[in-house]
Scaffold this motif. Structure first.
Motif, short mmCIF file in Angstrom:
data_model
loop_
_atom_site.label_atom_id
_atom_site.label_comp_id
_atom_site.label_asym_id
_atom_site.label_seq_id
_atom_site.Cartn_x
_atom_site.Cartn_y
_atom_site.Cartn_z
N TRP A 162 -1.47 1.79 -9.86
CA TRP A 162 -1.58 1.51 -8.42
C TRP A 162 -0.61 2.29 -7.56
N PRO A 164 1.12 4.41 -5.04
CA PRO A 164 0.35 5.03 -3.95
C PRO A 164 0.14 6.55 -4.09
N ALA A 171 -3.40 4.52 -3.41
CA ALA A 171 -4.00 4.47 -2.08
C ALA A 171 -4.18 5.87 -1.48
N ASP A 176 -11.55 5.26 -6.27
CA ASP A 176 -11.95 3.88 -6.02
C ASP A 176 -12.64 3.25 -7.22
N ASP A 268 3.81 -2.88 1.80
CA ASP A 268 3.66 -1.69 2.65
C ASP A 268 4.98 -1.45 3.39
N THR A 298 1.11 2.59 1.85
CA THR A 298 0.39 1.39 1.41
C THR A 298 0.93 0.94 0.07
N ARG A 303 -3.16 -2.50 -1.82
CA ARG A 303 -4.19 -1.70 -2.47
C ARG A 303 -5.08 -2.59 -3.35
N GLN A 306 -7.55 -4.44 -1.39
CA GLN A 306 -8.69 -3.63 -0.91
C GLN A 306 -9.83 -3.58 -1.92
#
Ligand SMILES: [Zn+2]
Ligand SMILES: [Zn+2]
Ligand SMILES: [Zn+2]
Length: 414
Positions: A162, A164, A171, A176, A268, A298, A303, A306
């Motif tokens: 994860w 960023p 992110a 995705d 964040d 982010t 993340r 999302q």
């Protein structure tokens, strides 16, 4: 049961301690109570040479330090010596589907000969010499193909998935979905590394990841940071045992985790402006820093929100066991009012490990009475609160580690 830490770095990687040598890695593994340690940096020729000089083969696919390189003869030697498994990390930076992707991958191999073979192939693609964690302009799918073609027993694990800036689902430069990254070779990826800023319960919020083993490693850049995350393996001590645990979950009993709030990318924020924001607050500011107008970084928690298709705490699938710990030097530091790296904390740490046993034994097994017999009652109380999860956090953000409080202000004076 072995505690395994499979992702670390040698002194050949950028921004690492000069103490990341086989001798110190062995010593600190013994202090911590780590049974299996990744060598890190197998792609680097200098490191492979050093490993060949200082390690000898042990069980199938594993190595241990040669006797003559042991350090601190009267200290820690009674704890059994860790086994090394050949490992390394590669940073892939490449363009795919119109976007720049930056993804880190961990590779495990059954021996130094295989490392030599794979390094030879990768040498023709990019520079392996300037950094123990090389940067290659190689698509992750193609890297995975080369790895498996070179050694069918290799393990390929997307690293800290994860983060960023440099990860599979990051992110800023990730994907995705896992299929978008690995396409036809997706079925050959069986495990994912959680990274310091997330834990399995957060990752299990995304059902697309249900089929994967989740593993945790320290990604240490200095020997004292070994084991800040790790894997609990109930396996035969062998490469095959590790392979079965990571790829199939056989004998993978669970993981030891950092509190995700302590990780550098949990929330964040914008570090230059000292601004740390929850996902909700960051969305209110539309992802820009309200102080300077730049883009916010982010965090992992945001993340995951999302992509998640389950609510927080709604695990649905049966997640594996995990426990959250804070490294002992940090607890001692919090109790004594000094930084974890200070001399006073170091000497208290060493004295405790000498008298009580490994750091994991102290943090996980000993009773508060046993701990206070060789330290202060404040330290044993701190560990008791840690075990209860009674820790107050200011979460990490934008590259800044999170900080914790075990005691109320004034409470330590009493
Ligand atoms: Zn990495
Ligand atoms: Zn790393
Ligand atoms: Zn700012």
């Amino acid at each position: 049961m072995y505690i395994a830490d499979l992702h670390i770095h040698s002194h050949y990687s950028r921004a690492t301690s000069k103490d990341c040598t086989p001798e110190y890695l062995d010593l600190w593994s013994r202090r911590k109570g780590i049974g299996i340690l990744g060598t890190g940096d197998f792609t680097h020729r200098g490191w492979r040479e050093e490993l060949k000089e200082k390690l000898i083969p042990a069980e199938e696919g594993l190595y241990k330090l040669k006797k003559e390189f042991f350090m601190d003869k009267d200290y820690g030697i009674e704890f059994s010596s860790p086994r090394f498994v050949v490992s390394g990390e590669i940073s892939s930076i490449y363009k795919k589907n119109g976007r720049v992707r930056k993804v880190h991958s961990i590779i495990l191999l059954p021996g130094l000969e295989e490392a030599e073979l794979l390094a030879k192939k990768l040498e023709s693609i990019g520079n392996l010499h300037s950094d123990g964690r090389p940067i290659l302009g190689l698509d992750c799918r193609d890297l995975l193909e080369i790895v498996l073609e070179t050694c069918s027993q290799a393990v390929y694990i997307p690293a800290h998935i994860w983060t960023p800036h440099f990860s599979l689902f990051g992110a800023f430069s990730g994907f995705d979905s896992i299929e978008e990254c690995f396409e036809d070779l997706t079925p050959y990826v069986h495990a994912l590394e959680t990274g310091l800023s997330s834990d399995p319960s957060m990752i299990r919020r995304w059902s697309a990841l249900d089929r994967f083993q989740l593993i945790s490693n320290s990604d240490a850049h200095s020997p004292s940071k070994l084991g800040r995350e790790g894997n609990l393996l109930d396996i035969d001590l062998s490469y095959t045992g590790i392979w079965n645990a990571v790829q199939k979950g056989e004998g993978l009993k669970g993981t030891i985790e950092f509190f995700p709030e302590e990780g550098k990318y949990h929330y964040d924020g914008h570090r230059k402006c000292n601004l740390c924001l929850s996902p909700e607050a960051a969305e209110e500011y539309a992802g820009t820093c309200p102080a300077c107008g730049r883009k916010l970084t982010t965090g992992v928690f945001h993340r995951i929100q999302q992509v998640a298709d389950r609510k927080e705490g709604d695990l649905a699938g049966e997640g594996k066991y995990f426990e959250k710990l804070i490294p002992l030097p940090e607890i001692i530091g919090a109790c004594m009012g000094y930084s974890a790296a200070s001399k006073r904390v170091q000497s208290q740490y060493e004295s405790m490990v000498k008298k009580l046993g490994t750091e994991f034994h102290i943090l996980r097994d000993l009773s508060p009475d046993e701990i206070s017999s060789a330290s202060f009652s404040l330290i044993s109380e701190g560990i008791r609160r840690l075990r209860e999860g009674n820790v107050e956090w200011s979460p990490g953000y934008d590259g800044e580690y999170g900080t914790f409080r075990l005691f109320e202000p004034g409470e330590t004076k009493k």
